[in-house]
Design a protein around this motif. Structure first.
Motif, PDB file in Angstrom:
ATOM      1  N   ASN A 273       0.867  -1.178   0.000  1.00  0.00           N
ATOM      2  CA  ASN A 273       0.000   0.000   0.000  1.00  0.00           C
ATOM      3  C   ASN A 273       0.906   1.231   0.000  1.00  0.00           C
ATOM      4  N   THR A 274       0.749   2.095  -0.996  1.00  0.00           N
ATOM      5  CA  THR A 274       1.677   3.217  -1.170  1.00  0.00           C
ATOM      6  C   THR A 274       1.666   4.177   0.020  1.00  0.00           C
ATOM      7  N   LEU A 275       0.488   4.468   0.568  1.00  0.00           N
ATOM      8  CA  LEU A 275       0.427   5.385   1.709  1.00  0.00           C
ATOM      9  C   LEU A 275       1.091   4.796   2.944  1.00  0.00           C
ATOM     10  N   LEU A 276       0.860   3.521   3.200  1.00  0.00           N
ATOM     11  CA  LEU A 276       1.482   2.886   4.360  1.00  0.00           C
ATOM     12  C   LEU A 276       2.986   2.711   4.157  1.00  0.00           C
ATOM     13  N   GLU A 277       3.403   2.459   2.932  1.00  0.00           N
ATOM     14  CA  GLU A 277       4.829   2.380   2.648  1.00  0.00           C
ATOM     15  C   GLU A 277       5.500   3.733   2.905  1.00  0.00           C
TER      16      GLU A 277
END
Length: 479
Positions: free
Chosen positions: A331-335
């Motif tokens: 997940n880009t936001l969590l990354e």
């Protein structure tokens, strides 16, 4: 002091993640080297360098207060060292690194292998009683200072906390989790300051999650090995807030709410840096859903979003578009949150940063607001900072009202002036009455004296003083 050790721009250092530094201020004192790691709570204040004269006991005099103490790294936690220094009377602590950084090259010499990155002066969980500030100084810088003190030359050092203030806009960040208890009051209140600061400040909220891959929560087969603490097959994890894996709020629920808040910020706050709807949603969620029965309840979450003026469909689309929470998919936001956490070195929650500088002390409205106001370039402070940063009394109420509140037990200037005028008037009236009374008494005394020493001619019915007696004819002639 000495000038040979002075360095333009100061020495590179790392600040402790505990203690309460005076932001916007500095400490200038003589420096003493304990020549010890200071792990023993029984601190020998008569040791170290530079040497002092013997006192009446015949031993070397203790470090004269106030002073800054330099101690060696190693042997125990940073917190233990600083606590022992604080108990000995130190105003601040410089911890000298014992291992070279690999980036220092030939400028640093050490018997041990070099370190690839500097250590973090983290709180060991017991640093809440530490009130003095502390820095870590790198070995290549600390060694020459130690040599100067060992030669019994006095060294004077300054520890300063001038926040970086490059322009007319301050960037501030908050690291927390949806279940963090300490930051709740701050998150309820600070919306007012965010709105008042407007475009003069840019806020970024961060959600603290764990990297499940590094923590071993994803097995070799790609499956989640940490039960209900993680999402995305063990990629993103959070601690269980109620420590019960069978019921209540799970770590996966916390990760999901964290992602939801990041999406709300991306949609409603990222552009202006104020994020009114984000603050409103957090307050609504804490009011409506912050318990084990409703934390993961979708109806409650949607209700909180609706009351905050947020479109739930946009938020769900953001969660899906960034990679979602199912299967072994990044997940880009969590990354991004994991990468930002690694770069900032966040260890203790909650954590606040102003212009990339960590803010120590309690996460309170006044602490963060004053730190933000101290971060502006001179002359560029917004009006709310000029009005409220130096109030000293309830900065939150000042931001709400637009003026400094009156201290409890004191009175405002109009009330004081009115009261003073009333007191003057009352005393004036009393003075007038007393003056009139004294005049009457004086006249009566004069009449008595005149009656005693100025005899009257009773035969002629004439008063010697020219004043007719009772019953006298007003037309009588004077003798």
């Amino acid at each position: 002091i000495p000038n040979s050790l002075a360095k333009a721009g100061g020495y590179d250092h790392r600040e402790a993640l505990f203690g309460v530094p005076p932001y916007g201020g500095s400490i200038q004192q003589s420096l003493y080297w304990a020549d010890s790691d200071l792990c023993d709570p029984n601190v020998d204040t008569r040791s170290g360098y530079p040497a002092r004269k013997n006192d009446s006991s015949g031993k070397m005099a203790p470090w004269p207060s106030p002073y800054i103490l330099m101690v060696d790294r190693g042997g125990c936690t940073f917190v233990n060292k600083v606590r022992n220094a604080q108990r000995s009377g130190a105003a601040g602590v410089i911890i000298s690194d014992s291992t070279c950084l690999c980036s220092a090259g030939d400028a640093c010499k050490s018997d041990d292998a070099c370190e690839t990155r500097e250590p973090v002066m983290a709180d060991d969980g017991s640093g809440s009683d530490i009130t003095i500030p502390s820095f870590l100084m790198f070995k290549q810088d600390a060694d020459p200072i130690k040599a100067e003190m060992k030669a019994n030359h006095m060294v004077r050092i300054e520890m300063a906390w001038s926040l970086p203030n490059p322009d007319a806009r301050v960037e501030y960040e908050l690291w927390t989790t949806p279940t963090d208890l300490v930051s709740r009051e701050f998150q309820r209140q600070f919306k007012e300051a965010a709105v008042a600061l407007g475009t003069h400040a840019y806020f970024t909220p961060h959600m603290y999650i764990y990297d499940g891959l590094k923590s071993g929560c994803q097995g070799i087969d790609g499956q989640n090995q940490c039960y209900n603490l993680c999402t995305n097959n063990g990629r993103y994890c959070a601690t269980d807030p109620d420590n019960d894996l069978d019921k209540g709020i799970s770590g996966a629920d916390v990760v999901k709410e964290s992602l939801r808040r990041e999406c709300i910020w991306k949609i409603y706050g990222q552009e202006d840096g104020i994020g009114t709807q984000w603050w409103d949603y957090v307050a609504e969620f804490m009011y409506r859903c912050d318990n084990e029965d409703y934390f993961a309840n979708q109806d409650c979450v949607k209700d909180a979003q609706t009351h905050a003026g947020i479109d739930p469909h946009k938020v769900e689309s953001c969660i899906a578009d960034t990679g979602g929470l199912e299967n072994d998919v990044p997940n880009t936001l969590l990354e991004n949150q994991l990468a930002d956490k690694e770069a900032a070195g966040v260890v203790i929650l909650p954590a606040a940063y102003v212009n990339n500088t960590p803010i120590r002390g309690a996460l309170e409205f006044a602490t963060i607001f004053k730190a933000i106001c101290a971060g502006y370039a001179k002359g560029s402070e917004p009006n709310v900072c000029e009005k409220c940063a130096s109030c000293g009394i309830d900065e939150y109420q000042c931001v709400m009202d637009g003026k400094c509140p009156t201290a409890q037990g004191s009175v405002s200037t109009p009330v004081f002036a009115t009261s003073l005028a009333a007191v003057v008037f009352c005393f004036g009236c009393l003075g007038l009455v007393q003056w009139q009374r004294s005049q009457r008494q004086m006249r009566e005394q004069v009449r008595g004296i005149m009656a005693e020493y100025m005899p009257l001619d009773e035969n002629n019915k004439v008063e010697s003083a020219g004043i007719p007696l009772d019953g006298d004819d007003l037309d009588a002639e004077f003798t």
